[in-house]
Design an enzyme around this catalytic site. Structure first.
Site, PDB file in Angstrom:
ATOM      1  CG  HIS A 288      -1.854  -1.113   1.331  1.00  0.00           C
ATOM      2  ND1 HIS A 288      -2.733  -1.440   0.330  1.00  0.00           N
ATOM      3  CD2 HIS A 288      -2.058  -2.026   2.327  1.00  0.00           C
ATOM      4  CE1 HIS A 288      -3.446  -2.507   0.700  1.00  0.00           C
ATOM      5  NE2 HIS A 288      -3.047  -2.890   1.897  1.00  0.00           N
ATOM      6  CG  HIS A 741      -4.542 -49.532 -27.119  1.00  0.00           C
ATOM      7  ND1 HIS A 741      -5.473 -48.525 -27.244  1.00  0.00           N
ATOM      8  CD2 HIS A 741      -3.399 -49.066 -27.670  1.00  0.00           C
ATOM      9  CE1 HIS A 741      -4.892 -47.487 -27.858  1.00  0.00           C
ATOM     10  NE2 HIS A 741      -3.637 -47.794 -28.114  1.00  0.00           N
TER      11      HIS A 741
HETATM   12 ZN   LIG Z   1      -3.670  -7.087   3.698  1.00  0.00          ZN
HETATM   13 ZN   LIG Z   2      -0.429 -44.610 -28.178  1.00  0.00          ZN
END
Ligand SMILES: [Zn+2]
Ligand SMILES: [Zn+2]
Length: 1003
Positions: A288, A741
């Site tokens: 700030h 697979h």
């Molecule tokens: Zn803060």
């Molecule tokens: Zn593959």
């Protein structure tokens, strides 16, 4: 030979019945529309652009039987890929063959992709003149990147702190929230957890006046210095009253100078590479502190100073500042509002202006000005009590996509922990362990160069815990499980996120997943005009085609001009109205629960374990005539292991004893008959094996096939045991044959036992794991895994695969996104089908848009990756362009889940060179080494369409996917609603240089 005859020949060759090995290479659709084919040969070394003109048709004569053409295809595939992408090849001749589709358009028949001889090509490349560098640069730079990454080894984490930063305290109000105990509590907690001793202590120092004058005015620095000579509390309080939320003490100057100087030291150490990352446990905070004004407990803007140092001294040109303090770092925003080199991203409590610092400029429509237009992000939090789900949505929907697109060289964090649960100022509910997740995801950027600087945080309990989790993440420890499940973000959070997207999407290419609507379109047939920008087009077309509608979102930046705003004399004591005892009790109970759930554990001794056995190379083609370099060859794992050694991975990992899986374990997934059949293979003669293999789809057999397959599955089970017993955090199985697979009852596509599916079932059964996530990034759809778990809600299967509308192996429509699971398993099968050539940008988009939001919500206890690398660069079967480092990034992002318990099992990947580099990058990611940065482009339309389709169908099951809306596209800024006049916004700085909000989000 007549072209038609060649076409016939090629069709004959690619007949997958006759040449099953070509099936994955030559999908049916690739050839079926071909009318004519030209086969040409070129014999020059000139760049392709010139060479194409001199191509001649190859006369096929004499021995033009199918095997010759098959041979040509193989060569062709290798060469075309190189020609296609890199403009010349390192061979003296090559074939190009092109087809015409029925539609008449020319179409390259050849499968893009090849096994590329990197070294040979590089050598040749170096001999070429620089003319072709532009085009060829892609591959060689790319290779450079991977090879250089060998030296990218995780450095140390730095911390900087100094007891003298605790000297600054409020003389007149002992209950002032910004107090010395903040520092003490963090150090005590980090010390107790053994985190500090693991860090390198960076010596603190005071910033010099000269350094401070780079960001603050002489009068500002002068006043601060002068206060160190004032001992009278009354006088100090009088001066303090000139500033909003500030106290001054005789030690303020020293502490503030130390905080600033220490931040500089840390940034120097990280940017120069002496340290990997660092945490500045500093106070007073800074974000700030204005150029000419103390503000909000801040005197010197530490993060701004750090960023300036990186820009001016280290000559960086892209810095990301993430400010997750619950207050808006208005000073940092102003410092870089017009500077495109610094992307400022702030998440702050806002409540439409009712929350401090009550500034109109904290709203989402303040996106930067001038050259810095669109480099300022404000995420306003418009209600209290927001927590992990909300912050995660911000990260996935906005911060990570933008950060990856911005591609910073350094990340700075303004790390306030006042949004953490229990903080009386923030009143938010972020759990301390969640800061570990936030920190980890930022560590994927900027090659891990991350500097965290403490800002606010006023509940000592949650402050110290949150800071400790941040430091533990910087040290590379796994992220903790989260106390509460991730659910959908609150409606107000969702609104803020959509508002940000609405004002940023014309600039940032990552925001492509919402549609649009405008006034003209309402109620009538959609008329497409200039209102629809590039980013919305795909969504618009998809909706129109499918006839779906999405909810509408109208951005509307409400701002309530607060009456709470103060002016001189500002309040100097009693900053907190105080929490009720009930509230305090409630928070304490929650914090106690938190410490039990999100608890610090000693991380496993090893970050990574490896399983490999060279006996898995025995399985190979019996008929050497059929052997191709770009197939499922023994070389794949051999090379991969050598590459891991080259990258020093085995030295840092635990090496596991390989073993074979047992029948019982395999039968967790496979039928008894299937296992029986495979056990007969070693008894069959070679002839019998050869005839047997033709019964299957893309399978070749060898007497050792079953032994190798048993080892592959067994190695993965060894990793499961090691990881689940806490030996290592994560594991990599360098295994073959692959598995995804393999069906429960038959071998399929190079696969015999479904390694990952078996391991997942095994983990569930043996370790009582409740939720397993399998991410399958092999370029092929893992039909076997999908079938195994299709009705099982315990296993979430997510597959990213080349689909080509069922034209790519395994050529099944079941790989489409509409296959979401069945019965109790509905929603637990997620297919992300690709229909065009994809690369890093598309894979990362899918990760951030779909995989991570769903994965976090699923909250797995164990993660598997079916890690095929056939989508990688240079793979002749896949034909995609994913880089090894992208696999590293995906691995790292996934490792935030399940306390880092991630097990990677090799699947496909048919260019041994790239496959091994990819695997090495994944292993390095799991070791915590920094990753090379990614250069992401706009994801292509086809990918956006696929992702949009997946979200559309899965949002029903996964409420975190709640951002699929149409956004109002007319000028939003004219719709600002002020509850009182905006001109009375007294806290806006007087400085005339301060820019107004952008007038139009689409300008
Ligand atoms: Zn803060
Ligand atoms: Zn593959």
């Amino acid at each position: 030979m007549h072209q038609r005859a060649v076409a016939d020949k090629i069709n004959e060759v690619t007949n997958t019945q006759r040449w099953p090995a070509l099936a994955p290479l030559m999908p049916a659709t690739a050839c079926k529309n071909i009318l004519t084919v030209t086969v040409t040969v070129c014999t020059t070394q000139r760049p392709v652009s010139q060479r194409r003109g001199s191509l001649s048709t190859l006369e096929l004569s004499g021995q033009t039987d199918a095997s010759v053409i098959a041979h040509m295809i193989r060569r062709q595939i290798i060469l075309t890929r190189a020609i296609d992408r890199y403009s010349y090849v390192g061979n003296t001749e090559g074939f190009i063959w092109e087809g015409k589709t029925r539609g008449g358009g020319a179409r390259k028949l050849s499968h893009p992709g090849s096994r590329i001889q990197w070294e040979a090509m590089e050598k040749e490349y170096q001999q070429q003149n620089s003319q072709s560098q532009e085009e060829t640069g892609i591959i060689f730079n790319h290779l450079d990147k991977v090879q250089r990454s060998k030296s990218l080894v995780r450095g140390k984490t730095g911390v900087v702190y100094d007891e003298r930063m605790a000297k600054h305290y409020c003389l007149w109000d002992p209950s002032y929230p910004e107090c010395p105990d903040r520092l003490h509590s963090i150090l005590k907690r980090c010390d107790k957890l053994g985190l500090l001793v693991r860090c390198e202590r960076v010596p603190a120092r005071e910033a010099t006046v000269e350094e401070l004058l780079k960001i603050h005015s002489p009068s500002h620095v002068g006043l601060l210095s002068a206060t160190s000579h004032i001992k009278d509390p009354t006088h100090l309080e009088q001066i303090s009253a000139h500033f909003d939320c500030v106290y001054l003490s005789p030690s303020t100057c020293e502490s503030a100078f130390l905080a600033a100087g220490s931040s500089l030291e840390l940034v120097d150490a990280v940017v120069s590479g002496r340290l990997q990352n660092g945490f500045g446990i500093v106070r007073p905070p800074g974000h700030h502190a204005l150029k000419d004004e103390f503000c909000g407990y801040c005197y010197i803007n530490n993060v701004e100073l750090a960023a300036r140092q990186a820009l001016d001294h280290h000559k960086l040109s892209k810095i990301l500042i993430v400010d997750w303090d619950v207050h808006h770092g208005q000073a940092t925003q102003r410092a870089f509002f017009s500077d495109p080199r610094v992307l400022y991203f702030s998440i702050h409590r806002f409540e439409n202006g009712l929350y401090w610092p009550h500034l109109r400029e904290s709203h989402y429509d303040y996106v930067g000005a001038g050259a810095g237009h669109h480099y300022n992000f404000n995420v306003p939090l418009n209600q209290t009590g927001l927590g992990n789900s909300d912050y995660l949505a911000i990260f996935h929907q906005v911060l990570l996509p933008v950060a990856y697109e911005f591609n910073p060289e350094l990340v700075l964090v303004s790390a306030g922990f006042d949004a953490a649960l229990g903080c009386p100022e923030g009143e938010m509910a972020v759990s301390p362990g969640f800061y570990s997740h936030l920190t980890s995801s930022l560590m994927t950027l900027a090659q891990g160069k991350l500097v965290v600087l403490l800002e606010g945080g006023y509940c000592l309990e949650s402050l110290s815990e949150s800071a400790a989790w941040t430091l533990s993440a910087l040290l590379g420890d796994p992220c903790p499980p989260l106390m509460d499940p991730i659910c959908e973000p609150s409606p107000s959070m969702r609104e803020s996120i959509l508002n940000i997207i609405s004002v940023q999407r014309d600039f940032w290419k990552c925001f492509r997943y919402q549609g649009s609507f405008s006034k003209q379109q309402e109620g009538s047939k959609v008329t497409r005009g200039k209102a629809v920008g590039q980013n919305e087009k795909v969504a618009e077309e998809m909706k129109e085609k499918r006839g779906v509608t999405w909810p509408k979102h109208t951005p509307c930046p409400t701002f309530i001009d607060s009456e709470e705003k103060e002016s001189y004399p500002f309040k100097t004591r009693g900053m907190l109205s105080g929490q009720s005892q009930d509230k305090i009790n409630e928070i304490n109970t929650k914090l106690k629960q938190l410490r039990e759930k999100e608890c610090f554990k000693d991380p496993p001794h090893y970050k990574l374990c490896l399983a490999y056995d060279s006996r898995m190379t025995q399985h190979c083609r019996l008929n050497k005539k059929d052997a191709r370099p770009d197939s499922e060859t023994p070389e794949r794992i051999q090379r991969a292991w050598e590459c891991l050694e080259k990258f020093d991975v085995p030295q840092k990992a635990q090496i596991l004893e390989p073993r074979q899986a047992t029948r019982e374990e395999l039968e967790l997934v496979h039928t008894v008959a299937h296992v029986d059949t495979l056990f007969t293979f070693n008894k069959l003669s070679e002839r019998e094996l050869e005839s047997r293999q033709n019964h299957y789809n893309s399978i070749y057999l060898h007497p050792s096939t079953n032994d190798c397959a048993l080892l592959a599955a067994g190695c993965l089970l060894q990793i499961v045991d090691n990881v689940c017993n806490g030996g290592s955090t994560a594991g990599v199985g360098v295994i073959r044959p692959p598995g995804h697979h393999a069906e429960p009852d038959k071998p399929y596509g190079f696969c015999f036992y479904n390694n990952v599916a078996v391991a997942a079932k095994y983990a569930i059964q043996r370790y009582k794991i409740k939720r397993v996530l399998i991410l399958d990034w092999d370029i092929h759809h893992g039909n076997g895994i999908q079938h195994t778990f299709y009705q099982d809600p315990q296993v979430l299967y997510i597959s990213l695969h080349r689909y080509d509308h069922a034209g790519f192996y395994p050529n099944s429509e079941e790989a489409n996104y509409i296959y979401v699971g069945e019965g109790e398993g509905r929603g637990y099968n997620i297919n992300i089908p690709w229909n065009q050539r994809m690369g890093d940008s598309e894979y990362m988009a899918a990760m951030v848009q779909v995989v991570l939001p769903i994965a976090y919500q699923f909250n797995p206890e164990l993660v598997f990756v079916s890690a095929g690398f056939d989508a990688a660069f240079g793979d002749s079967i896949g034909g995609y362009n994913v880089t090894p480092e992208c696999y590293g990034h995906m691995t790292r992002l996934m490792s935030s889940l399940a306390e880092g318990r991630l097990i990677l099992g090799l699947e496909g990947g048919y260019n041994p060179e790239t496959t091994s580099y990819c695997l090495a990058m994944c292993a390095k990611a799991l070791l915590g080494d920094p990753l090379p940065t990614l250069k992401l482009e706009t994801p292509n339309n086809s990918a956006v369409l696929s992702i949009t389709d997946v979200i559309d169908i899965h949002k029903e099951f996964w409420p975190a996917l709640c951002f699929q809306v149409d956004i109002f596209t007319d000028d939003v800024s004219k719709r600002i609603d002020y509850e009182t006049s905006p001109t009375s916004s007294g806290s806006l700085p007087s400085s005339s240089s301060y820019p107004p909000p952008e007038s139009s989000p689409s300008s």
